[in-house]
Design a protein around this motif. Structure first.
Motif, PDB file in Angstrom:
ATOM      1  N   ALA A 171       0.818  -1.208   0.000  1.00 57.55           N
ATOM      2  CA  ALA A 171       0.000   0.000   0.000  1.00 57.55           C
ATOM      3  C   ALA A 171       0.858   1.267   0.000  1.00 57.55           C
ATOM      4  CB  ALA A 171      -0.929  -0.009   1.205  1.00 57.55           C
ATOM      5  N   ILE A 172       2.066   1.157   0.465  1.00 59.68           N
ATOM      6  CA  ILE A 172       2.950   2.334   0.529  1.00 59.68           C
ATOM      7  C   ILE A 172       3.870   2.392  -0.696  1.00 59.68           C
ATOM      8  CG2 ILE A 172       4.831   3.406   1.820  1.00 59.68           C
ATOM      9  CD1 ILE A 172       3.512   2.271   4.365  1.00 59.68           C
ATOM     10  N   ASP A 173       4.491   1.284  -1.049  1.00 59.58           N
ATOM     11  CA  ASP A 173       5.500   1.295  -2.103  1.00 59.58           C
ATOM     12  C   ASP A 173       4.898   1.437  -3.495  1.00 59.58           C
ATOM     13  OD1 ASP A 173       7.387   1.039  -0.159  1.00 59.58           O
ATOM     14  OD2 ASP A 173       7.726  -1.120  -0.468  1.00 59.58           O
ATOM     15  N   LYS A 174       3.704   0.956  -3.709  1.00 64.07           N
ATOM     16  CA  LYS A 174       3.116   0.978  -5.040  1.00 64.07           C
ATOM     17  C   LYS A 174       2.150   2.143  -5.251  1.00 64.07           C
ATOM     18  CE  LYS A 174       3.525  -3.980  -5.932  1.00 64.07           C
ATOM     19  NZ  LYS A 174       2.823  -5.236  -6.343  1.00 64.07           N
ATOM     20  N   GLU A 175       2.146   3.092  -4.371  1.00 72.42           N
ATOM     21  CA  GLU A 175       1.239   4.228  -4.509  1.00 72.42           C
ATOM     22  C   GLU A 175       1.886   5.323  -5.355  1.00 72.42           C
ATOM     23  OE1 GLU A 175      -1.786   5.649  -4.978  1.00 72.42           O
ATOM     24  OE2 GLU A 175      -2.167   4.224  -3.327  1.00 72.42           O
ATOM     25  N   HIS A 176       1.022   6.226  -5.872  1.00 70.51           N
ATOM     26  CA  HIS A 176       1.497   7.353  -6.689  1.00 70.51           C
ATOM     27  C   HIS A 176       2.443   8.228  -5.863  1.00 70.51           C
ATOM     28  CE1 HIS A 176       1.379  11.024  -9.138  1.00 70.51           C
ATOM     29  NE2 HIS A 176       0.883  10.272 -10.133  1.00 70.51           N
ATOM     30  N   ILE A 181       0.162   9.480   2.307  1.00 66.37           N
ATOM     31  CA  ILE A 181      -0.443   8.320   2.957  1.00 66.37           C
ATOM     32  C   ILE A 181      -0.372   8.519   4.470  1.00 66.37           C
ATOM     33  CG2 ILE A 181      -0.397   5.805   3.209  1.00 66.37           C
ATOM     34  CD1 ILE A 181       1.149   5.733   0.536  1.00 66.37           C
ATOM     35  N   ILE A 182      -1.509   8.479   5.135  1.00 69.14           N
ATOM     36  CA  ILE A 182      -1.576   8.620   6.591  1.00 69.14           C
ATOM     37  C   ILE A 182      -2.099   7.293   7.152  1.00 69.14           C
ATOM     38  CG2 ILE A 182      -2.607   9.863   8.519  1.00 69.14           C
ATOM     39  CD1 ILE A 182      -2.808  12.312   6.736  1.00 69.14           C
ATOM     40  N   ILE A 235       3.066   9.049   8.567  1.00 68.90           N
ATOM     41  CA  ILE A 235       2.800   9.724   7.292  1.00 68.90           C
ATOM     42  C   ILE A 235       3.907   9.349   6.321  1.00 68.90           C
ATOM     43  CG2 ILE A 235       2.587  11.945   6.114  1.00 68.90           C
ATOM     44  CD1 ILE A 235       1.813  11.703   9.809  1.00 68.90           C
ATOM     45  N   TYR A 236       3.493   8.887   5.111  1.00 69.78           N
ATOM     46  CA  TYR A 236       4.418   8.479   4.059  1.00 69.78           C
ATOM     47  C   TYR A 236       4.145   9.294   2.799  1.00 69.78           C
ATOM     48  CZ  TYR A 236       5.267   4.312   6.926  1.00 69.78           C
ATOM     49  OH  TYR A 236       5.590   3.453   7.943  1.00 69.78           O
ATOM     50  N   LYS A 237       5.221   9.470   2.012  1.00 65.90           N
ATOM     51  CA  LYS A 237       5.082  10.081   0.692  1.00 65.90           C
ATOM     52  C   LYS A 237       6.251   9.626  -0.170  1.00 65.90           C
ATOM     53  CE  LYS A 237       3.616  14.342  -1.514  1.00 65.90           C
ATOM     54  NZ  LYS A 237       3.254  15.759  -1.322  1.00 65.90           N
ATOM     55  N   ASN A 238       5.916   9.121  -1.345  1.00 64.69           N
ATOM     56  CA  ASN A 238       6.911   8.614  -2.296  1.00 64.69           C
ATOM     57  C   ASN A 238       7.812   7.570  -1.621  1.00 64.69           C
ATOM     58  OD1 ASN A 238       8.252   8.370  -4.732  1.00 64.69           O
ATOM     59  ND2 ASN A 238       9.581  10.139  -4.383  1.00 64.69           N
ATOM     60  N   LYS A 239       7.192   6.636  -0.908  1.00 65.24           N
ATOM     61  CA  LYS A 239       7.834   5.475  -0.275  1.00 65.24           C
ATOM     62  C   LYS A 239       8.654   5.824   0.966  1.00 65.24           C
ATOM     63  CE  LYS A 239       8.308   3.137  -4.745  1.00 65.24           C
ATOM     64  NZ  LYS A 239       9.225   2.433  -5.677  1.00 65.24           N
ATOM     65  N   ASP A 240       8.699   7.085   1.347  1.00 58.92           N
ATOM     66  CA  ASP A 240       9.498   7.489   2.508  1.00 58.92           C
ATOM     67  C   ASP A 240       8.580   7.972   3.618  1.00 58.92           C
ATOM     68  OD1 ASP A 240      11.885   6.915   1.188  1.00 58.92           O
ATOM     69  OD2 ASP A 240      11.992   8.947   0.332  1.00 58.92           O
ATOM     70  N   ILE A 241       8.972   7.711   4.852  1.00 57.07           N
ATOM     71  CA  ILE A 241       8.226   8.219   5.981  1.00 57.07           C
ATOM     72  C   ILE A 241       8.631   9.663   6.238  1.00 57.07           C
ATOM     73  CG2 ILE A 241       9.935   7.330   7.638  1.00 57.07           C
ATOM     74  CD1 ILE A 241       7.527   6.847   9.551  1.00 57.07           C
ATOM     75  N   VAL A 242       7.662  10.547   6.305  1.00 50.92           N
ATOM     76  CA  VAL A 242       7.925  11.975   6.467  1.00 50.92           C
ATOM     77  C   VAL A 242       7.396  12.512   7.797  1.00 50.92           C
ATOM     78  CG1 VAL A 242       7.975  12.430   3.989  1.00 50.92           C
ATOM     79  CG2 VAL A 242       5.793  12.523   5.204  1.00 50.92           C
TER      80      VAL A 242
END
Length: 299
Positions: A171-176, A181-182, A235-242
């Motif tokens: 769900a995290i790695d294959k997202e746009h 992602i929260i 919170i994730y964005k572009n496979k990284d936790i932010v």
């Protein structure tokens, strides 16, 4: 006849002196002496001024005024020197006066030229402002089109997705890459139940944000985290936790509202501010999707 001091100075020749008949004898003697003086090479002698007036000669230290040809030449040279100096000073004064007049004096023609230059400059500035306005409008239009094209490719969610240990990574790695992602890590406690309800409301308000929930026991987290660490938001964005917020119940308590969670996420920059273009496009996108029942498409 004895010679006086004046006769000596003037060089009076005594043999040219004619006496009366009464002094004829004396005159003969004097004539005889004069003849002897002439015969002996005598004549008028020069007496230096120092002998006449020794005191004046000793105290004088200047130069005497020459009245002969040399004096006239020296006076002429001095006159020419003064004349050249006066001419030079006059030329310098003229140059200075011309310089001051060229700076301070302005004719009507000069004023008209200056006004024309100012008018041309103002016109150029107006043309530049119009060009900048047109450029900014074109740039703004292109940016809006780019944003619309970008949001067109971003998927919509509008709900809270349930994850498990197997679907969590996918769900995290294959997202746009542009999707935020929260993930809510929860357990069956009042604070986590309140967080799930708040995220459900926020998912409808921000359809382009992917809201998920994952039970801590399913993720095989420690029992200590299941008790003290929940509710937690990752919170994730572009496979990284932010962003990572653990034990939010300690700050929010067991009973809180969606506006509290929304303000918290907006403060940290993970949700767009109300009234922003991103927020408006997200809301309009969800409404269009619900009305048409198809994928979101921006005209």
């Amino acid at each position: 006849m004895a010679l006086s001091l004046d006769d000596k100075l003037l060089g009076e020749k005594t043999h040219y002196y004619c006496s009366s008949s009464e002094d004829e004898g004396d005159d003969d003697d004097e004539n005889q002496e004069g003849k002897e003086a002439v015969r002996g090479g005598g004549g008028p002698t020069f007496v230096p001024e120092s002998q006449i007036n020794p005191t004046r000669a000793a105290s004088y230290s200047g130069t005497a005024v020459q009245t002969g040809p040399k004096g006239v030449i020296n006076d002429w040279r001095r006159y020419k020197q003064l004349e050249n100096e006066a001419r030079t000073n006059q030329e310098l004064e003229k140059a200075d006066l011309l310089k001051r007049l060229s700076v301070t004096c302005r004719s009507h023609l000069d004023d008209e030229k200056e006004k024309a230059k100012d008018a041309d400059f103002m016109q150029q500035m107006e043309d530049l402002e119009e060009f900048e306005d047109e450029f900014l409008k074109e740039y703004r239009r292109k940016r809006i089109e780019e944003m619309r094209a970008t949001f067109t490719n971003v998927p919509l969610f509008g709900k809270v997705l349930s994850l498990d240990a197997n679907s969590y990574v996918e769900a995290i790695d294959k997202e746009h890459p542009l999707v935020t992602i929260i993930v809510h890590i929860y357990e069956d406690i009042p604070a986590c139940e309140a967080m799930n309800g708040c995220l459900l409301c926020l998912a409808q308000e921000y359809p382009k944000v992917k809201f998920c929930k994952l039970r801590a026991s399913d993720a095989k987290l420690s029992s200590n985290f299941s008790v003290k660490g929940v509710p937690a938001l990752l919170i994730y964005k572009n496979k990284d936790i932010v962003g990572s917020f653990i034990g939010m119940g300690q700050d929010l308590g067991d009973d809180f509202f969606a506006t509290d969670v929304e303000a918290f996420l907006q403060e940290h920059g993970f949700l767009p501010q109300p009234g922003s273009k991103t927020h408006a496009l997200s809301a309009s996108a969800l409404a269009a999707q619900e009305d048409s029942g198809s994928d979101f498409d921006v005209d």
